[in-house]
Structures are given as C-alpha cells and as structure tokens.
Write an enzyme that holds these catalytic residues in place. Sequence first.
Site, short mmCIF file in Angstrom:
data_model
loop_
_atom_site.label_atom_id
_atom_site.label_comp_id
_atom_site.label_asym_id
_atom_site.label_seq_id
_atom_site.Cartn_x
_atom_site.Cartn_y
_atom_site.Cartn_z
N GLU A 65 0.81 -1.22 0.00
CA GLU A 65 0.00 0.00 0.00
C GLU A 65 0.85 1.27 0.00
O GLU A 65 0.51 2.26 -0.65
CB GLU A 65 -0.90 -0.03 1.24
CG GLU A 65 -2.05 0.92 1.22
CD GLU A 65 -2.99 0.66 2.39
OE1 GLU A 65 -3.30 1.62 3.10
OE2 GLU A 65 -3.41 -0.50 2.58
N ASP A 66 1.95 1.26 0.74
CA ASP A 66 2.71 2.50 0.98
C ASP A 66 4.12 2.54 0.41
O ASP A 66 4.84 3.51 0.64
CB ASP A 66 2.79 2.75 2.49
CG ASP A 66 1.42 3.03 3.11
OD1 ASP A 66 0.51 3.44 2.36
OD2 ASP A 66 1.27 2.83 4.32
#
Length: 179
Positions: A65-66
């Site tokens: 996600e990051d």
Amino acid sequence: MGSEAAALLEAVDFAARKHKGQRRKDPEGTPFINHPIGVARILAHEAGVTDIVVLQAALLHDTVEDTDTSFSEIEELFGAEVRRVVEEVTDDKTLPKAERKRLQVERAAGSSPRAKLVKLADKLYNLRDLNRCTPEGWSAERVQEYFRWAARVVAGLRGTSSPLEAALRRLFEERGLAL
C-alpha cells in the site's frame, strides 16, 4: 529459511528497508516502521498469536500500500499464504479515500481469520496512537470520525479475538461509541 524467528526477522528487515524514510503523521514524526512492528507485537503479546503467517503479514501489511512492493515480491520472499493475508488487508490506492474506507467496512466480515487478526491489531494500534496524540492537521472531530469509522470496521471482525475486541471495545466506550 530455517526457524520461525529467522522468518520473522526477514519480514522485519524487509519492512524496515521498504519503509525507510517514512514517518507517521504524529507531531514527533515517529518512524513508520514502528507501526507494523507494533501491530505484530499486539498480536503476539495481547492476542497470543503464534501463527508465523499472521505475524509476518502484520509486519508486511503496509508495504504494498505504501511502498513500491508488489504482491508477487511478497509471495516470492514470504510465500503464498503471507501474500494472501497481505492482499486482504491492503487498500487499493487507485480508489478514492472514501471508497477505500467504505470497502474496508463492507469486506471486514468476509475476511479470512488471519486477515481479521491483522485488521483488529492494526485498528487497535492506530486508535491508541490517536489517543496518544493527534496527527498534524487533524481536528478533534476528524479523530472522532476515525473512531466511528473504525468501530464499523471492527463490528465486522467480531468473534475473532476476545482480547483484541475487549481492548477495542474499551477505546470505543471512552469515546461514547458502541460496537
């Protein structure tokens, strides 16, 4: 890879390298890696989780996600079971934030038991962090709205871990919210 301890250390090392330079939104700018380590610690110490797949997934849960991590990279290094859990707890960042939040609520109940554990510990860590200090630029109402949304997600995760659910229930009650 050898022992389960070695497997956990591989996940910690991978996550630390991937999240290098990232900071939490708190006023201190806490290193981001503290978050996935804290989520894994909650699972091990508060919920008594010993499942290495769950603990590795907790450590890796924000990498796709990051960071520039791919699901195939997770599978190659940590196996298909860890990949599946990480996939279940990863938001699709191509979607608008409101849609991602809606989907977390909608999909919570249908998640696997392993993913539910990671989600519960993730929410518990984040809510404790919000009680500890307000992120830069957040109003008291935004914090309360996060608690309301988290309560809706957690409602779909019930029946997964009594200790984590009890800790979350206490946090919600302090905010005047019920599960």
